[in-house]
Scaffold this active site. Sequence first.
Site, PDB file in Angstrom:
ATOM      1  N   LYS A 239      -9.581   2.058  -0.913  1.00 53.15           N
ATOM      2  CA  LYS A 239     -10.724   1.175  -0.688  1.00 53.15           C
ATOM      3  C   LYS A 239     -11.348   1.420   0.687  1.00 53.15           C
ATOM      4  O   LYS A 239     -10.782   2.101   1.550  1.00 53.15           O
ATOM      5  CB  LYS A 239     -10.302  -0.285  -0.833  1.00 53.15           C
ATOM      6  CG  LYS A 239     -10.067  -0.697  -2.280  1.00 53.15           C
ATOM      7  CD  LYS A 239      -9.792  -2.178  -2.413  1.00 53.15           C
ATOM      8  CE  LYS A 239      -9.711  -2.580  -3.892  1.00 53.15           C
ATOM      9  NZ  LYS A 239      -9.407  -4.019  -4.067  1.00 53.15           N
ATOM     10  N   ARG A 273      -1.568  -2.230  -7.219  1.00 54.07           N
ATOM     11  CA  ARG A 273      -2.531  -1.612  -8.145  1.00 54.07           C
ATOM     12  C   ARG A 273      -3.083  -0.363  -7.476  1.00 54.07           C
ATOM     13  O   ARG A 273      -3.755  -0.446  -6.439  1.00 54.07           O
ATOM     14  CB  ARG A 273      -3.648  -2.597  -8.489  1.00 54.07           C
ATOM     15  CG  ARG A 273      -4.639  -2.079  -9.537  1.00 54.07           C
ATOM     16  CD  ARG A 273      -5.664  -3.145  -9.884  1.00 54.07           C
ATOM     17  NE  ARG A 273      -6.585  -2.687 -10.904  1.00 54.07           N
ATOM     18  CZ  ARG A 273      -7.711  -2.011 -10.656  1.00 54.07           C
ATOM     19  NH1 ARG A 273      -8.048  -1.723  -9.401  1.00 54.07           N
ATOM     20  NH2 ARG A 273      -8.499  -1.616 -11.645  1.00 54.07           N
TER      21      ARG A 273
END
Length: 293
Positions: A239, A273
Amino acid sequence: MLGEAAQDTLFQVRQTLRCARGRMLDLSQPRVMGILNVTPDSFFAGSRLPDESALLRQAEQMLQAGAAVLDVGGYSSRPGADDVPADEELRRVVPALEALRRTFPEAFLSVDTFRAAVAEQAVQAGADIVNDISGGQLDEAMFATVARLRVPYILMHMRGTPQTMTQHTTYEGDLLLELTRFFRDQLTALRALWPDACVVLDPGVGFAKTPQQGYEIIRRLSELRTVLDLPLLVGLSRKTLVWKPLGLAPEAALPGTIALNTLALLGGARLLRVHDVAEAHQTVQLVQSVLSS
């Protein structure tokens, strides 16, 4: 007050996801969730799967590398992503889930969607878990659907939509208090329909949060876990808060992802995740070895 043995039993129950066909996913120890994107526009190009053959190859590799759950998404939730109609999302995820369930009948499958109708058809196609980035905010039928289906539910914190969330990063007061209040309100609403709801919480790093706010969540994750006493999922993989401060691109963000996942595990995360399952699984194994030695 509960005795120590009774407290241990209660902890074990809260850390266990009761799935279809009597199967249990034990989260008393951290596990890894592999990301399977059946979208053409996910932010990390390496995660895009153009056809069923690529999907099954990637799924097999993830399961062999140690993935406990495979998370299938047909709607890109990257900041500013295009909205995808429900029928197109269904066209993407339902065949993918059917193929995965047929090929890997014992695998735990999750569907990444905020739409109740998609969640319902996905469960019929083989999904065990509903992973909702909106925490029930973007579809008022989601809680009733999950309650009726009796499937584990991942409840994430987000403001706005994937198209607008970057405009909602200003929080009055303490960020963790805001998250705690949100989770408690949403849990109350869900449990009014299903008192024994099987829930995992996701603080939503990167969703209506700046990189600095993401770092604060990682730093204070143990507070969130202690107050809410439910398993926590953390999604940090490649991210912006990993690669942008380093002047990199998502493709170069694996080492940084490993570093932040390590901190998340030390804070009590029970599901990571990730795009890179083998590396995350090794991180889990090593952190657990250090903590238990």
